[in-house]
Design a protein around this motif. Sequence first.
Motif, PDB file in Angstrom:
ATOM      1  N   ASN A   2     -12.642  -5.453  45.943  1.00  0.00           N
ATOM      2  CA  ASN A   2     -13.613  -4.491  45.418  1.00  0.00           C
ATOM      3  C   ASN A   2     -14.605  -4.260  46.422  1.00  0.00           C
ATOM      4  O   ASN A   2     -15.313  -4.848  46.981  1.00  0.00           O
ATOM      5  CB  ASN A   2     -14.432  -5.238  43.997  1.00  0.00           C
ATOM      6  CG  ASN A   2     -13.123  -5.439  42.908  1.00  0.00           C
ATOM      7  OD1 ASN A   2     -12.220  -4.357  43.018  1.00  0.00           O
ATOM      8  ND2 ASN A   2     -13.499  -6.202  42.129  1.00  0.00           N
ATOM      9  N   GLY A 105     -13.875   6.424  47.980  1.00  0.00           N
ATOM     10  CA  GLY A 105     -14.137   6.101  46.617  1.00  0.00           C
ATOM     11  C   GLY A 105     -14.836   7.191  45.797  1.00  0.00           C
ATOM     12  O   GLY A 105     -15.589   6.942  44.618  1.00  0.00           O
ATOM     13  N   THR A 108     -13.380   7.985  42.299  1.00  0.00           N
ATOM     14  CA  THR A 108     -13.541   6.770  41.457  1.00  0.00           C
ATOM     15  C   THR A 108     -14.933   6.927  40.961  1.00  0.00           C
ATOM     16  O   THR A 108     -15.274   6.750  39.724  1.00  0.00           O
ATOM     17  CB  THR A 108     -12.987   5.520  41.926  1.00  0.00           C
ATOM     18  OG1 THR A 108     -11.728   5.570  42.439  1.00  0.00           O
ATOM     19  CG2 THR A 108     -13.454   4.454  40.928  1.00  0.00           C
ATOM     20  N   ARG A 112     -16.076   7.761  37.292  1.00  0.00           N
ATOM     21  CA  ARG A 112     -16.820   6.685  36.213  1.00  0.00           C
ATOM     22  C   ARG A 112     -18.181   7.587  35.661  1.00  0.00           C
ATOM     23  O   ARG A 112     -18.489   7.365  34.516  1.00  0.00           O
ATOM     24  CB  ARG A 112     -17.101   5.393  37.014  1.00  0.00           C
ATOM     25  CG  ARG A 112     -15.903   4.607  37.219  1.00  0.00           C
ATOM     26  CD  ARG A 112     -16.218   3.361  37.906  1.00  0.00           C
ATOM     27  NE  ARG A 112     -14.896   2.674  37.958  1.00  0.00           N
ATOM     28  CZ  ARG A 112     -14.770   1.582  38.824  1.00  0.00           C
ATOM     29  NH1 ARG A 112     -15.931   1.204  39.665  1.00  0.00           N
ATOM     30  NH2 ARG A 112     -13.617   0.914  38.770  1.00  0.00           N
ATOM     31  N   VAL A 140      -6.323   6.473  40.761  1.00  0.00           N
ATOM     32  CA  VAL A 140      -7.450   6.636  40.220  1.00  0.00           C
ATOM     33  C   VAL A 140      -7.403   6.201  38.831  1.00  0.00           C
ATOM     34  O   VAL A 140      -8.136   5.619  38.186  1.00  0.00           O
ATOM     35  CB  VAL A 140      -7.964   7.981  40.384  1.00  0.00           C
ATOM     36  CG1 VAL A 140      -9.328   8.396  39.661  1.00  0.00           C
ATOM     37  CG2 VAL A 140      -8.445   8.469  41.910  1.00  0.00           C
ATOM     38  N   GLN A 142      -5.445   4.406  37.333  1.00  0.00           N
ATOM     39  CA  GLN A 142      -5.429   2.886  37.007  1.00  0.00           C
ATOM     40  C   GLN A 142      -6.920   2.481  37.242  1.00  0.00           C
ATOM     41  O   GLN A 142      -7.248   1.108  36.644  1.00  0.00           O
ATOM     42  CB  GLN A 142      -4.400   2.359  38.001  1.00  0.00           C
ATOM     43  CG  GLN A 142      -3.034   2.629  37.686  1.00  0.00           C
ATOM     44  CD  GLN A 142      -1.937   2.414  38.827  1.00  0.00           C
ATOM     45  OE1 GLN A 142      -2.321   2.290  39.698  1.00  0.00           O
ATOM     46  NE2 GLN A 142      -0.731   2.610  38.496  1.00  0.00           N
ATOM     47  N   ARG A 143      -7.529   2.562  38.243  1.00  0.00           N
ATOM     48  CA  ARG A 143      -9.025   2.184  38.626  1.00  0.00           C
ATOM     49  C   ARG A 143      -9.784   2.347  37.297  1.00  0.00           C
ATOM     50  O   ARG A 143     -10.710   1.598  36.972  1.00  0.00           O
ATOM     51  CB  ARG A 143      -9.426   2.642  39.717  1.00  0.00           C
ATOM     52  CG  ARG A 143      -8.942   2.214  40.905  1.00  0.00           C
ATOM     53  CD  ARG A 143      -9.601   2.295  42.305  1.00  0.00           C
ATOM     54  NE  ARG A 143      -9.446   3.631  42.463  1.00  0.00           N
ATOM     55  CZ  ARG A 143      -8.623   4.163  43.483  1.00  0.00           C
ATOM     56  NH1 ARG A 143      -7.552   3.504  43.841  1.00  0.00           N
ATOM     57  NH2 ARG A 143      -8.730   5.670  43.750  1.00  0.00           N
TER      58      ARG A 143
END
Length: 168
Positions: A2, A105, A108, A112, A140, A142-143
């Motif tokens: 992470n 990132g 993602t 979010r 993405v 999945q994240r």
Amino acid sequence: MNRALPDVRLRVPTDEDALAWHRVFDDPEVMEFLRGHAAEPSVYEELTARQRRHDAEYGFCLWTMVGPGDEVLGFTGAQPWPHAWGPAGQIEIGWRLGRAHWGKGYVTAAARTTLERVRAAGVTDVVAVVNAANARSIAVTQRLGMELTEQFTLPSSTQAGRCYRLAL
């Protein structure tokens, strides 16, 4: 592993963003799972105008992703599914990112933020429709904790598509 997500800002697209989106998406790799090339600037002008209307009507849209130095990175956000096929009547979350920004990132982080915003607007679940060969976008989903709910053939081609869903 992470890692910390980068700072990314989302804004309602401006008139100027139409040309920025065209410039950032004018890359065959970025458009590989769409039509293989960026649309004409006029298409992005209409798209950004439609997103401003969506923001006014729904409280969400496909927002311009802005990175360090106010650089336009791409877009992410949500909008009503625009086709008669697939998850008609659903709210779709989506993203498109300039090639120079892949793997950092940004999508993602921005997705979010999108989920927080659409939840605040009263949306109870979202879908993401992804070309089955698009491993980056599938990662993405999945994240974000989305679950595969449907597989189908994309009407515009013979390629496989997948629909992912997330309850908010």
